[in-house]
Design a protein around this motif. Structure first.
Motif, short mmCIF file in Angstrom:
data_model
loop_
_atom_site.label_atom_id
_atom_site.label_comp_id
_atom_site.label_asym_id
_atom_site.label_seq_id
_atom_site.Cartn_x
_atom_site.Cartn_y
_atom_site.Cartn_z
N THR A 74 0.76 -1.57 -0.14
CA THR A 74 0.02 0.22 -0.02
C THR A 74 0.54 1.22 0.10
O THR A 74 0.45 2.36 -0.50
N GLN A 75 1.80 1.41 0.98
CA GLN A 75 2.49 2.34 0.89
C GLN A 75 3.70 2.63 -0.69
O GLN A 75 3.61 3.53 -1.04
N TRP A 76 4.28 1.58 -1.13
CA TRP A 76 4.17 1.52 -2.11
C TRP A 76 3.72 2.54 -3.67
O TRP A 76 3.48 3.28 -4.29
N SER A 77 2.73 1.86 -3.40
CA SER A 77 1.65 2.23 -4.76
C SER A 77 0.68 3.94 -4.54
O SER A 77 0.80 4.30 -5.39
N LEU A 87 0.21 1.88 -9.41
CA LEU A 87 0.74 0.78 -9.61
C LEU A 87 -0.67 0.41 -8.68
O LEU A 87 -0.76 0.65 -7.46
N ASP A 88 -0.58 -0.98 -8.44
CA ASP A 88 -1.98 -2.54 -7.77
C ASP A 88 -1.23 -2.90 -7.16
O ASP A 88 -0.79 -4.02 -7.14
N PRO A 89 -2.06 -2.62 -5.95
CA PRO A 89 -2.04 -3.34 -4.82
C PRO A 89 -2.42 -4.66 -4.51
O PRO A 89 -1.96 -5.01 -3.60
N LEU A 107 4.13 -6.17 -5.48
CA LEU A 107 4.00 -7.67 -5.09
C LEU A 107 4.41 -8.51 -3.19
O LEU A 107 5.27 -6.95 -3.57
N THR A 108 4.66 -9.02 -3.20
CA THR A 108 5.16 -9.29 -1.37
C THR A 108 5.95 -10.40 -2.32
O THR A 108 5.64 -10.98 -2.95
#
Length: 574
Positions: A74-77, A87-89, A107-108
């Motif tokens: 979420t933080q990256w998106s 970007l799709d989290p 992604l993780t």
């Protein structure tokens, strides 16, 4: 329809290290590029700028970010959306293909490891730029490492990011370049390095003061034997680990006393320049985290935010805390890496996890600077291994392959146990009973140098250090710590003649313990260093560094009695 490309003209300005690294990247144009930068330096911004360059010049059509946790997705998106990269989290492995509404997905590592074929297909379908955040996680297991390698081998470009020392094990990390040194050992090679010392010099991160607390601890073994030890004294690893765990037990006095001191420090920062300053307690397990939260409520009258694991509600609780002015958060593992809460300024390291990697990740939560002059303070047990890590924050480490395995921590299995239910505690827990623990300030560590001569909890001497102003430059921090230490030493000298003037009945001389002897030698060394500073005007840190060069050994915070005696003899000849 695909989303519009990001506009480079509206991109936020880059810091000097980010510009230099970007120029290096654009010149090399290699498939793999590894950037090592201290937590808080701005790796995310740097990576997104490179991604924007790749999208706008047509090098790639899609972006994939891989990170350690769900919260970081979420933080990256959100960070990417602010600069025009969508970007799709929420991408799931069952989705198979990314939506055309996005430039890509977040992604993780676990997600990739579960279905590498899905992500390999995505990577082949569109020319993909891959950002591997905290790349050392790709070595956590064969599944993750092999999955990442298989999924992203076809990528057009790969950008590898890390902000902490590399792994303690020998698992090779995908896409990392290793070079064999003269000693025959292979070490990782980075294309761009920006360490804590560089960032501190550029005022990009905060100065971190470590307040180390010692104290008496007592516990009972499974055989019914009662043992006692003082934190900070030389002892075996097993005894250190047991004394450490006893100190962290919420039923003793050590944790309440340290939490009161940490909250007093937090109040000082809030009163002077950081009105929204927040504190974070890093616990070993869920049971301890809940107990620490209750202690905080008893001390402050205010509830603490508790984040126990990477569950569905954790991200929301972290985001709410980050945007609020609440005083304290307690976390087990969730906030140890990558999570951005810039107002965190006081930490309590109440965990037995002790690898350089974990320690650096944890301290990285407090160094993110907002305005010049903000400082951070971390409270920790006076354990030699931790004191060494605190003293060597500026040391740059690389991942080593083929080196002899050696545990550099004491109880690092607690990292894994921290994410499990307390019902799953092993036999070790049943064989150990903490009885009591008390706390007192042992020393303050800053810039690799030890300050202070010790102070009991709740005394004026302790308050002198807890009351340091919140807004200080690195130079001012050193100056004030030197001043506090000089005042302490002067007060002790004034007290000694007064005590000597009062006739007292002679008592048998009690030999000093190893810990008392070590503290006495450290005070003597600090006095001699202060005197040498006044004669030569050399900074205290440089004098200590010169003594280490001449005599060898670790920083004075973790030096042995013999090493301290050698340094005292050496400085007397300078």
């Amino acid at each position: 329809m695909s989303p519009p490309l990001p506009n480079l003209e509206t991109f936020p300005p880059l810091r000097a290290w980010q510009r230099k690294a970007m120029v290096t990247y654009l010149r090399q144009r290699s498939e793999d590029f590894m950037a090592v930068a201290t937590p808080g330096a701005g790796k995310t911004t740097f990576a997104l700028r490179i991604a924007a360059e790749m999208l706008t010049d047509g090098t790639c059509d899609a972006v994939t970010v891989v990170c350690p946790t769900e919260h970081l997705k979420t933080q990256w998106s959100l960070a990417a959306a602010r600069v025009g990269i969508q970007l799709d989290p929420k991408f799931r492995n069952s989705d198979v293909h990314s939506s055309r509404d996005f430039h890509g997905a977040v992604l993780t590592y676990a997600q990739v490891g579960m279905a590498p074929a899905v992500h390999k297909r995505r990577t082949i379908t569109r020319r993909t730029f891959v950002i591997l955040d905290e790349i050392h996680h790709a070595g956590d297991s064969r599944t993750w490492g092999d999955g990442v390698k298989d999924a992203f081998e076809p990528a057009v470009r790969r950008l590898l990011l890390t902000g902490t020392p590399f792994r303690s094990d020998e698992n090779p990390i995908p896409f990392v370049t290793y070079e064999r040194g003269p000693d025959g050992v292979q070490r990782s090679r980075a294309d761009s390095v920006y360490g804590y010392a560089d960032a501190l010099r550029d005022r990009v991160v905060r100065p971190v003061l470590f307040m180390a607390y010692s104290g008496e601890t007592r516990w009972r073994t499974n055989a019914g034997d009662e043992l006692a030890a003082r934190l900070g004294e030389p002892m075996t690893k097993d005894v250190v680990a047991q004394a450490w765990r006893t100190a962290l037990d919420h039923r003793g006095d050590w944790m309440p006393q340290v939490l009161r001191a940490a909250d007093a420090r937090l109040s000082k920062l809030r009163e002077h320049g950081m009105p929204d300053a927040g504190g974070l307690i890093i616990a070993s397990d869920q049971q301890s985290a809940r107990a620490y939260a209750k202690l905080i409520h008893d001390i402050t009258g205010e509830s603490a935010t508790v984040v126990l694991s990477d569950d569905e509600g954790a991200s929301g609780r972290i985001a709410t805390f980050a945007a609020s002015e609440q005083r304290w958060m307690v976390a087990v593992r969730m906030v140890s890496e990558g999570v951005d809460i810039p107002r965190l300024a006081v930490g309590v390291y109440a965990t037995s996890a002790s690898t350089p990697l974990y320690f650096a990740q944890a301290i990285g939560r407090f160094v993110r600077s907002r305005v010049e002059g903000e400082t951070a303070t971390v409270f920790l047990p006076s354990v030699p291994h931790l004191l060494g890590l605190a003293s060597e924050m500026e040391e740059q480490r690389n991942h080593v392959l083929g080196a002899p395995k050696e545990k550099d921590g004491l109880d690092d299995d607690l990292i894994e146990r921290a994410q499990k239910s307390e019902d799953a505690l092993g036999e070790l827990e049943k064989q150990f009973e903490a009885l009591s623990a008390t706390a007192e300030l042992d020393q303050v560590i800053y810039d690799g140098t030890s300050f202070g001569t010790g102070a009991r909890s709740g005394t004026a001497e302790e308050l002198d250090y807890l009351g340091l102003p919140g807004l200080l430059t690195p130079e001012q921090v050193t100056e004030l710590l030197n001043k506090r230490q000089s005042e302490q030493l002067a007060a002790q000298k004034r007290q000694q003649p007064a005590e000597a003037a009062v006739p007292e009945q002679r008592e048998p001389v009690v030999p000093m313990s190893a810990g008392e002897r070590r503290n006495s030698l450290r005070r003597q060394l600090n006095t001699l260093v202060a005197a040498h500073h006044h004669r030569t005007n050399l900074p205290h840190g440089k004098i200590h560094a010169e003594l280490r060069r001449l005599c060898g050994g670790p920083p004075s915070a973790q030096a042995t009695i013999e090493q301290l005696e050698e340094r005292i003899a050496t400085i007397q000849t300078l």
